[in-house]
Motif scaffolding. Structure first.
Motif, short mmCIF file in Angstrom:
data_model
loop_
_atom_site.label_atom_id
_atom_site.label_comp_id
_atom_site.label_asym_id
_atom_site.label_seq_id
_atom_site.Cartn_x
_atom_site.Cartn_y
_atom_site.Cartn_z
N ALA A 21 1.50 9.23 1.71
CA ALA A 21 0.37 8.85 0.85
C ALA A 21 0.18 9.88 -0.25
O ALA A 21 -0.06 9.53 -1.43
N GLU A 35 0.70 -0.92 -5.87
CA GLU A 35 -0.39 0.03 -5.65
C GLU A 35 -0.02 0.99 -4.51
O GLU A 35 0.89 0.74 -3.70
N ASP A 37 -1.83 1.65 -1.94
CA ASP A 37 -2.18 1.02 -0.66
C ASP A 37 -1.03 0.14 -0.15
O ASP A 37 -0.73 0.12 1.05
N THR A 38 -0.40 -0.56 -1.05
CA THR A 38 0.72 -1.43 -0.66
C THR A 38 1.88 -0.60 -0.14
O THR A 38 2.51 -0.95 0.87
N ILE A 40 1.71 2.36 1.13
CA ILE A 40 1.32 2.97 2.42
C ILE A 40 1.51 1.95 3.54
O ILE A 40 2.02 2.29 4.62
#
Length: 156
Positions: A21, A35, A37-38, A40
């Motif tokens: 991350a 992104e 988040d994607t 991760i």
């Protein structure tokens, strides 16, 4: 030594998502689409699959090792039982052979006793015939032939 390696591997696996991350937040990875988040979630799924596959592999290895030990134990038990059965069979066969041999000797002994009994009966009849001076109706029968030499001296 092995315990230390396991602890190091666990720490690495727990720290890997946090490390990834932080790497994705750096501008160096700005060329990657999507992104943070994607990414991760992707790396989490990827590392989770690796961990899951590793656990399945080690459990399968442990299961196969246990199964192998159980098969070896079963083979040893079967070998012991087989040896015990063969020894018992040999013992019974040997006993049967000895019983048959004893029966054969008993048959020989009983025929010998029967022959001896017949000879003794003929001897007793011949001695009584000589003692009473009885003549036989048979032409070629001489009672003195039935008594052994030296025994007959007028009386059996």
């Amino acid at each position: 030594m092995k315990f230390k390696l396991v602890i190091i591997a666990v720490v690495i696996l727990l720290m890997a998502p946090i490390f990834i991350a932080k790497l994705l937040e750096i501008n160096f990875f700005s060329f990657a689409r999507g992104e943070v988040d994607t990414w991760i979630m992707f790396w989490g799924s990827y590392l989770g699959a690796i961990v899951g596959a590793s656990v399945v592999y080690f459990v399968a290895q442990l299961q196969m090792k246990k199964q192998h030990e159980l098969q070896i134990k079963a083979i040893k038990i079967e070998n012991e039982n087989s040896t015990r059965r063969e020894m018992h069979h040999f013992y019974l066969t040997n006993k049967l052979e000895k019983i048959e041999e004893m029966q054969e000797h008993f048959n020989k002994l009983s025929s010998l006793v029967l022959q001896l009994n017949n000879d003794l009966l003929i001897f007793a009849i011949a001695c009584e015939a000589i003692e009473k001076d009885i003549k036989s109706k048979r032409e070629n029968f001489d009672p003195k032939d039935k008594c052994p030499l030296g025994i007959f001296s007028g009386r059996c």
